[in-house]
Design a protein around this motif. Structure first.
Motif, mmCIF file in Angstrom:
data_model
loop_
_atom_site.group_PDB
_atom_site.id
_atom_site.type_symbol
_atom_site.label_atom_id
_atom_site.label_comp_id
_atom_site.label_asym_id
_atom_site.label_seq_id
_atom_site.Cartn_x
_atom_site.Cartn_y
_atom_site.Cartn_z
ATOM 1 N N GLN A 138 0.844 -1.213 0.000
ATOM 2 C CA GLN A 138 0.000 0.000 0.000
ATOM 3 C C GLN A 138 0.871 1.253 0.000
ATOM 4 O O GLN A 138 0.593 2.219 -0.710
ATOM 5 N N ARG A 139 1.928 1.230 0.805
ATOM 6 C CA ARG A 139 2.820 2.394 0.848
ATOM 7 C C ARG A 139 3.510 2.606 -0.501
ATOM 8 O O ARG A 139 3.614 3.737 -0.991
ATOM 9 N N LEU A 140 3.964 1.500 -1.107
ATOM 10 C CA LEU A 140 4.631 1.613 -2.411
ATOM 11 C C LEU A 140 3.629 2.040 -3.489
ATOM 12 O O LEU A 140 3.957 2.868 -4.350
ATOM 13 N N GLY A 141 2.437 1.484 -3.448
ATOM 14 C CA GLY A 141 1.399 1.864 -4.422
ATOM 15 C C GLY A 141 1.091 3.349 -4.361
ATOM 16 O O GLY A 141 1.032 4.025 -5.391
ATOM 17 N N LYS A 142 0.938 3.866 -3.125
ATOM 18 C CA LYS A 142 0.656 5.298 -2.967
ATOM 19 C C LYS A 142 1.836 6.148 -3.428
ATOM 20 O O LYS A 142 1.655 7.199 -4.047
ATOM 21 N N ALA A 143 3.044 5.690 -3.110
ATOM 22 C CA ALA A 143 4.241 6.424 -3.523
ATOM 23 C C ALA A 143 4.321 6.493 -5.051
ATOM 24 O O ALA A 143 4.653 7.541 -5.620
ATOM 25 N N LEU A 144 3.984 5.388 -5.724
ATOM 26 C CA LEU A 144 3.993 5.375 -7.194
ATOM 27 C C LEU A 144 2.909 6.295 -7.752
ATOM 28 O O LEU A 144 3.141 7.009 -8.735
ATOM 29 N N ALA A 145 1.744 6.251 -7.113
ATOM 30 C CA ALA A 145 0.638 7.116 -7.569
ATOM 31 C C ALA A 145 1.056 8.583 -7.498
ATOM 32 O O ALA A 145 0.798 9.355 -8.421
ATOM 33 N N ASP A 146 1.736 8.964 -6.402
ATOM 34 C CA ASP A 146 2.198 10.346 -6.245
ATOM 35 C C ASP A 146 3.299 10.685 -7.240
ATOM 36 O O ASP A 146 3.286 11.738 -7.871
ATOM 37 N N GLN A 147 4.255 9.783 -7.367
ATOM 38 C CA GLN A 147 5.420 10.041 -8.212
ATOM 39 C C GLN A 147 5.046 10.196 -9.683
ATOM 40 O O GLN A 147 5.580 11.041 -10.386
ATOM 41 N N PHE A 148 4.104 9.346 -10.150
ATOM 42 C CA PHE A 148 3.802 9.305 -11.583
ATOM 43 C C PHE A 148 2.377 9.765 -11.912
ATOM 44 O O PHE A 148 1.921 9.573 -13.039
ATOM 45 N N SER A 149 1.663 10.354 -10.937
ATOM 46 C CA SER A 149 0.275 10.790 -11.128
ATOM 47 C C SER A 149 -0.606 9.676 -11.696
ATOM 48 O O SER A 149 -1.236 9.829 -12.750
ATOM 49 N N LEU A 150 -0.633 8.560 -10.984
ATOM 50 C CA LEU A 150 -1.402 7.399 -11.437
ATOM 51 C C LEU A 150 -2.613 7.196 -10.540
ATOM 52 O O LEU A 150 -2.664 7.699 -9.422
ATOM 53 N N GLU A 151 -3.583 6.429 -11.046
ATOM 54 C CA GLU A 151 -4.695 5.989 -10.192
ATOM 55 C C GLU A 151 -4.234 4.738 -9.458
ATOM 56 O O GLU A 151 -3.508 3.910 -10.015
ATOM 57 N N TYR A 152 -4.700 4.613 -8.224
ATOM 58 C CA TYR A 152 -4.205 3.501 -7.424
ATOM 59 C C TYR A 152 -5.307 2.941 -6.524
ATOM 60 O O TYR A 152 -6.049 3.684 -5.891
ATOM 61 N N HIS A 153 -5.392 1.604 -6.474
ATOM 62 C CA HIS A 153 -6.322 0.919 -5.563
ATOM 63 C C HIS A 153 -5.585 -0.216 -4.855
ATOM 64 O O HIS A 153 -4.759 -0.887 -5.461
ATOM 65 N N TYR A 154 -5.943 -0.424 -3.590
ATOM 66 C CA TYR A 154 -5.453 -1.593 -2.858
ATOM 67 C C TYR A 154 -6.601 -2.577 -2.718
ATOM 68 O O TYR A 154 -7.731 -2.187 -2.409
ATOM 69 N N VAL A 155 -6.311 -3.850 -2.944
ATOM 70 C CA VAL A 155 -7.327 -4.895 -2.805
ATOM 71 C C VAL A 155 -7.023 -5.721 -1.544
ATOM 72 O O VAL A 155 -5.968 -6.357 -1.466
ATOM 73 N N GLU A 156 -7.938 -5.688 -0.581
ATOM 74 C CA GLU A 156 -7.776 -6.488 0.645
ATOM 75 C C GLU A 156 -8.326 -7.881 0.392
ATOM 76 O O GLU A 156 -9.496 -8.038 0.055
ATOM 77 N N LEU A 157 -7.469 -8.894 0.527
ATOM 78 C CA LEU A 157 -7.875 -10.256 0.182
ATOM 79 C C LEU A 157 -8.411 -11.034 1.378
ATOM 80 O O LEU A 157 -8.865 -12.164 1.237
ATOM 81 N N ASN A 158 -8.334 -10.453 2.587
ATOM 82 C CA ASN A 158 -8.872 -11.084 3.794
ATOM 83 C C ASN A 158 -8.390 -12.515 3.996
ATOM 84 O O ASN A 158 -9.171 -13.409 4.315
ATOM 85 N N ASN A 159 -7.117 -12.726 3.798
ATOM 86 C CA ASN A 159 -6.538 -14.055 4.037
ATOM 87 C C ASN A 159 -6.426 -14.270 5.550
ATOM 88 O O ASN A 159 -5.780 -13.493 6.237
ATOM 89 N N PRO A 160 -7.041 -15.326 6.105
ATOM 90 C CA PRO A 160 -7.037 -15.527 7.555
ATOM 91 C C PRO A 160 -5.729 -16.129 8.089
ATOM 92 O O PRO A 160 -5.618 -16.363 9.300
ATOM 93 N N VAL A 161 -4.766 -16.410 7.213
ATOM 94 C CA VAL A 161 -3.506 -17.031 7.657
ATOM 95 C C VAL A 161 -2.447 -15.967 7.887
ATOM 96 O O VAL A 161 -2.253 -15.108 7.024
#
Ligand code: ZN
Length: 252
Positions: A229-252
């Motif tokens: 998430q931190r890297l995704g946001k950093a890339l979005a800021d650096q390159f003016s991109l759209e960004y989404h994080y997908v929570e997969l809810n893995n219980p392990v």
């Protein structure tokens, strides 16, 4: 819009990925379209994550756990073949950063945990490592093991497993995200009161007792959902991109 190669170059330079001996290749693992507008990130490049990336019309899927792990069979068949086929059919690049994203001092999984738990005076769990995989930090004030477990429960939203040691309070905490339960021995050498990681083994129960370090299993997925998430946001800021994080809810 940004060029795929520029994005990879920026990530590689920022994360110093060439300096790591890792279990899987870091960086671009599967090449999709050259122009990137939208990034989706997830912890693991599972089929669910790929389906979400397709649904969200992503050009690039950014993950912590990609493919081509050491010791895996080479043929692209079965479950992995199915995943890779979907990515290629939709022209989506797969970009994965493993250890470089655990250890990065501002974007990494470990520093995220230090921030969430408000740990101070962060140091290396093993000072011989150039890029420390695990860390140590100090709670602002000592707490009981029960209070610490409660805090972890809230921070990670995960059913924390506590393996007790014979110490009544916790101040010095070792931590390493993911499947690093065996580093409890390193935490003991550094006189940590507690050590936390994601996963747990049968042997960890005895190690916590005999090494006298409280162990807390906080989830492999739960402890590693921050770096991407931190890297995704950093890339979005650096390159003016759209960004989404997908929570997969893995219980392990
Ligand atoms: Zn992991």
């Amino acid at each position: 819009m940004a060029n795929l190669n520029d994005i990879i170059k920026w990530c590689d330079q920022t994360l110093l990925s060439a300096e790591f001996k890792d279990y899987a290749p870091n960086g671009l693992q599967i090449e999709g379209k050259a122009d990137v507008k939208r990034i989706v990130s997830a912890v693991t490049a599972s089929e669910t994550a790929i389906d979400a990336a397709i649904e969200l019309k992503a050009d690039l899927l950014l993950v912590h756990h990609g493919y081509f792990w050491k010791g895996e069979p080479y043929p692209i068949t079965g479950m992995r073949g199915n995943r890779i086929k979907k990515l290629i059919q939709h022209d989506i690049s797969l970009v994965a950063y493993h250890l470089p994203l655990d250890t990065h001092p501002t974007l990494g999984n470990n520093v995220a945990i230090a921030d969430l738990l408000e740990l101070q005076d962060i140091e290396a769990l093993d000072s011989s490592e150039r890029h420390p995989i695990g860390n140590i930090g100090y709670l602002k004030q000592a707490v009981s093991p029960e209070e610490f477990q409660h805090k972890l429960q809230q921070v990670f939203d995960f059913n924390i497993v506590h393996l007790p040691a014979n110490k009544s309070s916790i101040h010095k905490v070792g931590f390493c995200t993911g499947g690093a339960q065996d580093f409890i021995a390193k935490a003991a050498l550094q006189n940590c009161d507690a050590y936390l990681s994601g996963e747990i083994s049968e042997r960890t129960f005895y190690e916590a007792q005999e090494l006298n370090v409280h162990y807390f299993a906080c989830g492999h997925h739960a402890t590693e959902r921050y770096g991407v998430q931190r890297l995704g946001k950093a890339l979005a800021d650096q390159f003016s991109l759209e960004y989404h994080y997908v929570e997969l809810n893995n219980p392990v």
